[in-house]
Design an enzyme around this catalytic site. Structure first.
Site, PDB file in Angstrom:
ATOM      1  N   LYS A   7       0.801  -1.237   0.000  1.00  0.00           N
ATOM      2  CA  LYS A   7       0.000   0.000   0.000  1.00  0.00           C
ATOM      3  C   LYS A   7       0.826   1.276   0.000  1.00  0.00           C
ATOM      4  O   LYS A   7       0.376   2.289  -0.533  1.00  0.00           O
ATOM      5  CB  LYS A   7      -0.945   0.006   1.202  1.00  0.00           C
ATOM      6  CG  LYS A   7      -2.031  -1.059   1.117  1.00  0.00           C
ATOM      7  CD  LYS A   7      -3.008  -0.943   2.267  1.00  0.00           C
ATOM      8  CE  LYS A   7      -3.973  -2.117   2.256  1.00  0.00           C
ATOM      9  NZ  LYS A   7      -5.070  -1.951   3.202  1.00  0.00           N
ATOM     10  N   ALA A  42      -2.047   1.815  15.820  1.00  0.00           N
ATOM     11  CA  ALA A  42      -1.709   2.991  15.001  1.00  0.00           C
ATOM     12  C   ALA A  42      -0.803   2.587  13.844  1.00  0.00           C
ATOM     13  O   ALA A  42       0.001   3.372  13.352  1.00  0.00           O
ATOM     14  CB  ALA A  42      -1.044   4.061  15.862  1.00  0.00           C
ATOM     15  N   ALA A  58      -3.379   0.051   8.986  1.00  0.00           N
ATOM     16  CA  ALA A  58      -4.840   0.109   9.013  1.00  0.00           C
ATOM     17  C   ALA A  58      -5.303   1.188   9.979  1.00  0.00           C
ATOM     18  O   ALA A  58      -6.242   1.941   9.696  1.00  0.00           O
ATOM     19  CB  ALA A  58      -5.413  -1.252   9.428  1.00  0.00           C
ATOM     20  N   GLY A  68     -15.350  -6.420  11.328  1.00  0.00           N
ATOM     21  CA  GLY A  68     -14.940  -5.657  10.156  1.00  0.00           C
ATOM     22  C   GLY A  68     -15.912  -5.687   8.991  1.00  0.00           C
ATOM     23  O   GLY A  68     -15.669  -5.051   7.963  1.00  0.00           O
TER      24      GLY A  68
END
Lengths: 285, 285
Positions: free
Chosen positions: A79, A141, A144, A254
């Protein structure tokens, strides 16, 4: 009307989409997007593309060079590096420093965006929980977590308290949130188990995925008014969710985040999403 | 047992195959191979990959870098340049100077082969026509023609007479055949319509594809013992085939060649091909 299944209708006119990751064996995006294409009667297909990290850039360049490939979803571990493979990106992607979708624009350039966090916000909205003005407690943190925190701040959260055993990640994310969203009170929370004054508790840490995992913090009784989200999908009920439900809280895994993301993907890629479409028939995921 | 259709079963474990061409809108390979995967219960899918000529090599390199892509079929205009994208190739591919399949070997290298011609030979064998010792007349000495002529020579044809309006192509192909197959009497035939002493007449020229096309040569009455093949698939009956049938000849279009190729693909890629499988249900092609 039921369409012909993919096997019979992949042909020379089929448009290609893919999810790039490493590994890809765990991905659900092809199943979800292909169900969407089927439901909408779109001659397109989404494939898993397993790209080793050492050849990420040239391989993505090769995929982008395919005349019949229109877009890519990006998952771990690509990502961050994916940002180098687009010509432009959304504010959300630039602020978080990662992207999870890219598409070919009409002029042939590539544009990237990030829906990891907005998917959660949209999912919460569908559940009747409006983030605006709410005080959030977030555990985790990392990648995601950063996407989720930015999206919550963007959606108008009044404050976000961040806890992560890797303290420097929480510090860094808090600083970025303050810079981009001065109206959102971002802070590092040194007591991960405290939920005093919190409206929304989100777990973005991996704790709860592995068999034998407990909760990501030693929570006592949770107030029943607290909305709890654990972005983990497997197991469907983590120890945190089980505890929250026992405390009378509204608690979700989720799934709303994934549903929200799929709607965002469909919109981003210009795919009609039938109003009756659900990505969670058991046959699919 | 009927398997779940592709749309529902493409997942993170699905192995990828593709056909690379430019354009790809006309290709039938995905339909054929996906029907084969369905019939065999193989979790794999074949996609069309449209690769512009100016980015052929880096794009193929990108596809080859995908960890879950096992092989590629190659079609026009890439069959010659594809030779530069493999580490080794079969004698057939090297002799013809083109390849139409490549696969990843267990050691990670790529190996290429060419089945355009062997597909036809296998198809003829299935029809009960053994090429060995036969005298062949072939119209068309371009890319497809070269592959077919080499395969016929390899299969033991006694002689091959080549006609092509581009005389230099016929000369060059004849010379190559003589070099590799000294037992096969290869020659350029200046009278394309003559079939004296010929057992097998093969059209590898494009004449007959376009509406309004006639035969590729001004054939008179053909002897009924002549086997005629026109490798054109559309229209299913070219003017040559119609004339041959009217003369009482056994005559077939490119279908046995495609069937023979699919069997060769399956073997090359290590895919089990059920004995009862036919690639020509009307639903598929």
């Amino acid at each position: 009307m039921r369409r012909e299944p993919h096997a019979e209708r992949i042909d020379g006119l089929t448009r290609l989409f893919g999810i790039v990751g490493n590994p890809v064996t765990q991905v659900k995006t092809p199943q979800l997007m292909n169900a969407l294409f089927d439901a909408g009667g779109v001659n397109a297909v989404c494939l898993p593309f397993d790209i080793p990290v050492n050849v990420f850039e040239p391989t993505v360049a090769g995929l982008q060079a395919l005349d019949n490939l229109d877009g890519l979803v990006v998952t771990v571990p690509h990502k961050v590096r994916a940002m180098s493979m687009v010509d432009a990106m959304s504010d959300a992607a630039r602020r978080v420093g990662a992207l999870n979708v890219m598409r070919r624009q009409p002029d042939g350039t590539w544009f990237g965006d990030l829906f990891d966090g907005t998917g959660l916000v949209q999912g919460l909205t569908r559940l009747g929980f409006d983030v605006r003005g709410r005080r959030v407690k977030q555990l985790g943190a990392g990648g995601a977590g950063a996407a989720v925190a930015h999206a919550l701040a963007e959606a108008g959260a009044a404050g976000i308290a961040l806890s992560d055993p890797r303290r420097e990640l929480a510090e860094e994310l808090s600083a970025r949130l303050k810079r981009f969203y001065p109206d959102c009170a971002a802070q590092v929370d040194v007591d991960p188990a405290s939920v005093a004054g919190v409206d929304l508790l989100v777990n973005c840490s991996p704790v709860g995925m592995k068999p034998g995992d407990g909760m990501p913090a030693s929570f006592g009784a949770l107030p029943a008014a607290l909305q709890v989200v654990d972005i983990i999908m497997t197991p469907a009920e983590t120890p945190l969710l089980k505890h929250a439900r026992q405390c009378g809280c509204r608690a979700t895994n989720g799934r709303p985040m994934i549903e929200g993301q799929l709607a965002a993907f469909a919109n981003f890629f210009g795919i009609d999403m039938p109003a009756t479409f659900s990505c969670f028939s058991d046959a699919r995921v």
